[in-house]
Design a protein around this motif. Structure first.
Motif, PDB file in Angstrom:
ATOM      1  N   PRO A  71       0.845  -1.200   0.000  1.00  0.00           N
ATOM      2  CA  PRO A  71       0.000   0.000   0.000  1.00  0.00           C
ATOM      3  C   PRO A  71       0.880   1.250   0.000  1.00  0.00           C
ATOM      4  N   ALA A  72       0.284   2.421   0.137  1.00  0.00           N
ATOM      5  CA  ALA A  72       1.048   3.664   0.118  1.00  0.00           C
ATOM      6  C   ALA A  72       2.105   3.676   1.223  1.00  0.00           C
ATOM      7  N   LEU A  73       3.236   4.303   0.936  1.00  0.00           N
ATOM      8  CA  LEU A  73       4.318   4.373   1.907  1.00  0.00           C
ATOM      9  C   LEU A  73       3.902   5.202   3.113  1.00  0.00           C
ATOM     10  N   ASN A  74       4.553   4.939   4.243  1.00  0.00           N
ATOM     11  CA  ASN A  74       4.269   5.710   5.447  1.00  0.00           C
ATOM     12  C   ASN A  74       5.579   6.061   6.144  1.00  0.00           C
ATOM     13  N   HIS A  75       5.491   6.792   7.242  1.00  0.00           N
ATOM     14  CA  HIS A  75       6.698   7.261   7.924  1.00  0.00           C
ATOM     15  C   HIS A  75       7.513   6.118   8.506  1.00  0.00           C
ATOM     16  N   GLU A  76       6.831   5.013   8.845  1.00  0.00           N
ATOM     17  CA  GLU A  76       7.547   3.882   9.440  1.00  0.00           C
ATOM     18  C   GLU A  76       8.320   3.093   8.393  1.00  0.00           C
ATOM     19  N   PHE A  77       7.768   2.970   7.191  1.00  0.00           N
ATOM     20  CA  PHE A  77       8.415   2.229   6.116  1.00  0.00           C
ATOM     21  C   PHE A  77       8.449   3.095   4.847  1.00  0.00           C
ATOM     22  N   PRO A  78       9.423   3.993   4.752  1.00  0.00           N
ATOM     23  CA  PRO A  78       9.512   4.878   3.587  1.00  0.00           C
ATOM     24  C   PRO A  78       9.985   4.176   2.325  1.00  0.00           C
ATOM     25  N   SER A  79      10.497   2.952   2.458  1.00  0.00           N
ATOM     26  CA  SER A  79      10.970   2.188   1.307  1.00  0.00           C
ATOM     27  C   SER A  79       9.914   1.181   0.884  1.00  0.00           C
ATOM     28  N   ALA A  80       9.632   1.110  -0.444  1.00  0.00           N
ATOM     29  CA  ALA A  80       8.670   0.138  -0.959  1.00  0.00           C
ATOM     30  C   ALA A  80       9.127  -1.287  -0.658  1.00  0.00           C
ATOM     31  N   ARG A  81      10.446  -1.531  -0.745  1.00  0.00           N
ATOM     32  CA  ARG A  81      10.949  -2.885  -0.470  1.00  0.00           C
ATOM     33  C   ARG A  81      10.717  -3.271   0.986  1.00  0.00           C
ATOM     34  N   PHE A  84       7.027  -3.866   1.558  1.00  0.00           N
ATOM     35  CA  PHE A  84       6.634  -5.152   0.987  1.00  0.00           C
ATOM     36  C   PHE A  84       7.025  -6.300   1.914  1.00  0.00           C
ATOM     37  N   LEU A  85       8.255  -6.284   2.406  1.00  0.00           N
ATOM     38  CA  LEU A  85       8.708  -7.351   3.302  1.00  0.00           C
ATOM     39  C   LEU A  85       7.905  -7.369   4.589  1.00  0.00           C
ATOM     40  N   GLN A  86       7.555  -6.207   5.086  1.00  0.00           N
ATOM     41  CA  GLN A  86       6.735  -6.145   6.293  1.00  0.00           C
ATOM     42  C   GLN A  86       5.347  -6.732   6.037  1.00  0.00           C
ATOM     43  N   SER A  87       4.812  -6.501   4.838  1.00  0.00           N
ATOM     44  CA  SER A  87       3.470  -7.000   4.514  1.00  0.00           C
ATOM     45  C   SER A  87       3.417  -8.520   4.473  1.00  0.00           C
ATOM     46  N   ILE A  88       4.560  -9.172   4.229  1.00  0.00           N
ATOM     47  CA  ILE A  88       4.583 -10.638   4.221  1.00  0.00           C
ATOM     48  C   ILE A  88       5.368 -11.178   5.421  1.00  0.00           C
ATOM     49  N   LYS A  89       5.565 -10.309   6.424  1.00  0.00           N
ATOM     50  CA  LYS A  89       6.189 -10.684   7.702  1.00  0.00           C
ATOM     51  C   LYS A  89       7.618 -11.215   7.550  1.00  0.00           C
ATOM     52  N   LEU A  90       8.368 -10.596   6.647  1.00  0.00           N
ATOM     53  CA  LEU A  90       9.746 -11.020   6.429  1.00  0.00           C
ATOM     54  C   LEU A  90      10.749  -9.880   6.609  1.00  0.00           C
ATOM     55  N   HIS A  91      10.268  -8.740   7.054  1.00  0.00           N
ATOM     56  CA  HIS A  91      11.161  -7.596   7.212  1.00  0.00           C
ATOM     57  C   HIS A  91      12.213  -7.875   8.282  1.00  0.00           C
ATOM     58  N   GLN A  92      13.487  -7.686   7.903  1.00  0.00           N
ATOM     59  CA  GLN A  92      14.627  -7.868   8.804  1.00  0.00           C
ATOM     60  C   GLN A  92      14.744  -9.299   9.327  1.00  0.00           C
ATOM     61  N   CYS A 100      16.446  -4.974   2.624  1.00  0.00           N
ATOM     62  CA  CYS A 100      15.977  -3.722   3.207  1.00  0.00           C
ATOM     63  C   CYS A 100      17.002  -2.614   2.958  1.00  0.00           C
ATOM     64  N   ILE A 101      16.556  -1.380   3.162  1.00  0.00           N
ATOM     65  CA  ILE A 101      17.500  -0.262   3.117  1.00  0.00           C
ATOM     66  C   ILE A 101      17.981   0.051   4.528  1.00  0.00           C
ATOM     67  N   CYS A 102      17.682  -0.853   5.445  1.00  0.00           N
ATOM     68  CA  CYS A 102      17.989  -0.631   6.855  1.00  0.00           C
ATOM     69  C   CYS A 102      19.424  -1.000   7.204  1.00  0.00           C
ATOM     70  N   GLY A 103      20.266  -1.210   6.202  1.00  0.00           N
ATOM     71  CA  GLY A 103      21.668  -1.517   6.482  1.00  0.00           C
ATOM     72  C   GLY A 103      22.081  -2.819   5.846  1.00  0.00           C
ATOM     73  N   ARG A 104      23.229  -2.793   5.146  1.00  0.00           N
ATOM     74  CA  ARG A 104      23.707  -3.996   4.467  1.00  0.00           C
ATOM     75  C   ARG A 104      25.192  -4.227   4.733  1.00  0.00           C
ATOM     76  N   ASP A 105      25.652  -3.862   5.887  1.00  0.00           N
ATOM     77  CA  ASP A 105      27.075  -4.006   6.184  1.00  0.00           C
ATOM     78  C   ASP A 105      27.405  -5.482   6.287  1.00  0.00           C
ATOM     79  N   VAL A 106      28.127  -6.006   5.303  1.00  0.00           N
ATOM     80  CA  VAL A 106      28.404  -7.439   5.274  1.00  0.00           C
ATOM     81  C   VAL A 106      29.616  -7.818   6.113  1.00  0.00           C
TER      82      VAL A 106
END
Length: 357
Positions: A71-81, A84-92, A100-106
């Motif tokens: 759905p439309a972006l909000n302040h909690e999830f400004p990234s579409a990716r 999307f992951l939150q909508s299918i319970k896979l975020h982080q 995610c754009i929440c950090g990719r430091d490998v």
């Protein structure tokens, strides 16, 4: 859309949306007729090519998946990716963290890319051996999902596009026989890995796609952390599902590396810098560079020249057809030869932005 003439005209763009599209291709838009006329001296050489690309752009977006756009972006999830992951319970979670754009430091996450799980039920992910071996070359996501008995609402294609695109490119390079040069091995040099470094477990699917083949992949790129340079990763099983009683759990903890089907080695640096060391022990049947951005990054130039000198088949992919066209011009300019494999759709690539996100 942004006005295509932005920055070319002395007068700034008119306010509002650039909704005046080129009547020839429909690919570019302008804020005013004046700016459209100014831009024509640049656009006239590309207009026909853009028109051809636009004629089959829908084919590039016709994926069979049924998972929904967010759905439309909000302040909690400004990234579409992320949304999307939150909508299918896979975020982080697990393998999905690097999407995610929440950090990719490998650098500090050594082992995560191998040990992380799908965080999906067994019916939604390829966590075990396929019911049947591949009977013929897979040419689409739909064919892959049918072979793996996956429902089209499973999101695993988001992560599997790395190994499946690689599989497709192996077919293009005409090395699809189960035996390579008389031996059950397949060696690939994989250039420019980034977030794949946190999704290496997904490459375990190559075990199913190339049964009875020992696969060796050299992952070479500047994004490989210095602390992981030279690291060897053995993948002897598939990434596990979330079902505690699934048979995929039985292989956890196995230390028997004799059954390893996929071996990955990490190299930090550009390919032309590390090539001489890599080729001492690893001569590939294929060099593969996904989403390379050849035209955007001059650092590819010496690498392409190095590949030309070796004579090893190489396949580059890019994020859109126009980027692939620009890349082909760069490659042909450096090698002095036309491409042996013409620009085409890589049917097993996926980008969520093409799926309505």
């Amino acid at each position: 859309m942004e006005c295509a003439a932005k920055g070319l005209a002395a007068e700034p763009c008119a306010g509002g949306v650039a909704d005046r599209r080129c009547g020839g291709c429909g690919a570019v838009a302008y804020c005013s007729r004046v700016h459209q006329i100014i831009h024509w001296r640049v656009h006239k050489e590309e207009c026909e090519r853009f028109a051809e690309q636009m004629r089959h752009i829908n084919a590039l977006s016709q994926f069979p998946f049924t998972f929904l756009e967010p759905p439309a972006l909000n302040h909690e999830f400004p990234s579409a990716r992320c949304l999307f992951l939150q909508s299918i319970k896979l975020h982080q979670k697990g393998l999905w963290k690097s999407e995610c754009i929440c950090g990719r430091d490998v650098a500090p996450l050594k082992g995560l890319s191998v040990e992380a799980e799908w965080n999906l039920q067994s019916s939604l992910c390829p966590c075990a051996e396929p019911k049947n071996p591949v009977s013929s070359a897979l040419a689409s996501w739909e064919a892959y999902y049918q072979w793996r008995s996956l429902p089209l609402h499973s999101p695993v294609a988001v992560l599997l596009h790395w190994p499946l695109t690689l599989y497709h490119c192996v077919q293009l390079s005409r090395t699809q026989t189960p035996r390579y040069d008389g031996q059950d091995t397949l060696c690939i040099h994989y250039l420019g890995p980034e977030k794949e470094l946190l999704q290496l477990a997904a490459f375990g699917e190559l075990r199913a796609l190339f049964p009875s083949v020992q696969i060796h992949i050299e992952l070479v790129g500047p994004e490989v952390p210095k602390s992981r340079d030279g690291e060897v990763v053995n993948i002897s099983r598939y990434a596990c599902c979330s079902d505690k009683s699934c048979c995929c759990k039985s292989s956890i903890g196995s230390k028997d590396l004799s059954c390893t089907a996929v071996t990955l080695k990490l190299w930090k640096g550009f390919y032309h810098e590390r090539c001489s060391d890599i080729l001492k022990d690893s001569v590939p049947q294929l060099i593969f560079a996904p989403n390379a951005g050849v035209a955007a990054y001059p650092s590819w130039m010496p690498t392409i020249e190095m590949i030309r000198q070796t004579g090893i088949p190489a396949i580059f992919t890019d994020f859109c057809e126009e980027a692939a066209h620009l890349a082909s011009c760069c490659i042909s300019s450096i090698t002095g030869q036309p491409l042996k494999i013409p620009i085409q759709e890589v049917y097993l690539e996926i980008d969520l932005s093409r799926n309505g996100m």
